[in-house]
Scaffold this active site. Structure first.
Site, PDB file in Angstrom:
ATOM      1  N   GLU A 113       0.834  -1.208   0.000  1.00 59.89           N
ATOM      2  CA  GLU A 113       0.000   0.000   0.000  1.00 59.89           C
ATOM      3  C   GLU A 113       0.871   1.262   0.000  1.00 59.89           C
ATOM      4  O   GLU A 113       0.545   2.245  -0.667  1.00 59.89           O
ATOM      5  CB  GLU A 113      -0.941  -0.022   1.204  1.00 59.89           C
ATOM      6  CG  GLU A 113      -2.056  -1.050   1.041  1.00 59.89           C
ATOM      7  CD  GLU A 113      -2.924  -1.206   2.271  1.00 59.89           C
ATOM      8  OE1 GLU A 113      -4.150  -1.027   2.165  1.00 59.89           O
ATOM      9  OE2 GLU A 113      -2.375  -1.501   3.362  1.00 59.89           O
ATOM     10  N   GLU A 133      -4.335  -9.476   3.579  1.00 55.32           N
ATOM     11  CA  GLU A 133      -5.139  -9.135   4.758  1.00 55.32           C
ATOM     12  C   GLU A 133      -6.309 -10.081   5.024  1.00 55.32           C
ATOM     13  O   GLU A 133      -6.684 -10.307   6.173  1.00 55.32           O
ATOM     14  CB  GLU A 133      -5.662  -7.690   4.640  1.00 55.32           C
ATOM     15  CG  GLU A 133      -4.609  -6.615   4.898  1.00 55.32           C
ATOM     16  CD  GLU A 133      -3.801  -6.250   3.670  1.00 55.32           C
ATOM     17  OE1 GLU A 133      -3.088  -5.237   3.711  1.00 55.32           O
ATOM     18  OE2 GLU A 133      -3.873  -6.984   2.649  1.00 55.32           O
TER      19      GLU A 133
END
Length: 258
Positions: A113, A133
């Site tokens: 990210e 995730e």
């Protein structure tokens, strides 16, 4: 700063996330320090471009520090994502100077990210990238669901996020997630070489270009209008005067950055 190193040479700042024993995982204090570093570099007139990388040979950033939020409530989880995006990920994306991610090794979760928040990415040939995730029962919270789809397309983003799988550097290149793949030994010098090419151009114009390009990805914002406004604003800068004069005089421009 405890978790990052900053080295400035030839108008290029190299920001190194330095938690090698944790594979440079992003914890709260590292995010805070990165914000402080970028805020300082954005106003440092000696810096024209920034490279972000990780210490050691194993990882760029191998994710977030899960121990910090394993027991968070719904409200705390939402605040964690909002604060992180504000302090670091959105901040990097909208920085007024080019930010290049030099992805060495693993870039997972918050690491990918962060790389995606940078203006573009260069990877070492041993890099591995992914958003795992969902294996923890959560989704990417630092802009991953948005930026990955923007960069690689909806279908590939869906597959990467839902399978939690990693892709290698060449696949990332094929997807358009990274711009270049080089050996790990070449990575930093290659990134610096691109930074120096950027630094020869007008920093004022580059800042306006970053803003205009980013505008295309903001809901309710007309990117074409931002481009028109920023194009016009360039005409009032010293860089524009120098650039056009140098062109007409058949010489290289020496931009004042104003």
């Amino acid at each position: 700063m405890e978790n990052i190193l900053i080295d400035i040479q030839d108008h290029v700042a190299v920001v190194t996330i330095n938690r090698p024993t944790k594979l440079n995982a992003l914890n709260k204090s590292t995010i805070e320090e990165l914000h402080q570093a970028f805020a300082k570099l954005s106003t440092d007139e000696t810096v024209k471009s920034v490279i972000v990388t990780g210490s050691g040979e194993k990882a760029f950033v191998a994710g977030a520090d899960i121990s910090e939020f394993a027991n968070f409530s719904v409200e705390e989880g939402g605040k964690l994502a909002a604060k992180g995006q504000e302090l670091l990920f959105d901040y990097v994306q909208n920085l007024n100077k080019p930010v290049i991610a030099a992805v060495n090794g693993f870039a997972l979760g918050g690491g990918l990210e962060l790389a995606m928040a940078c203006h573009f990415r260069i990877a070492s040939d041993n890099a591995k990238m992914g958003l795992p995730e969902v294996t923890l029962g959560v989704i990417p919270g630092y802009g991953g669901t948005q930026r990955l789809a923007q960069l690689v397309g909806k279908g590939r983003a869906m597959e990467m996020i839902m399978t939690a799988g990693m892709i290698d550097a060449n696949t990332a290149l094929n997807y358009g997630l990274v711009n270049h793949v080089v050996t790990q030994a070449e990575l930093l010098d290659f990134a610096k070489g691109i930074a120096q090419k950027i630094n020869k151009n007008s920093g004022v114009a580059i800042a306006k270009a970053i803003e205009a390009i980013n505008a295309n990805y903001q809901d309710g914002v007309n990117g074409f209008e931002i481009e028109i406004n920023n194009f016009g604003a360039c005409f009032g800068t010293e860089d524009f005067k120098e650039g056009t004069t140098a062109f007409l005089e058949k010489r290289k421009a020496n931009f004042p950055g104003k």
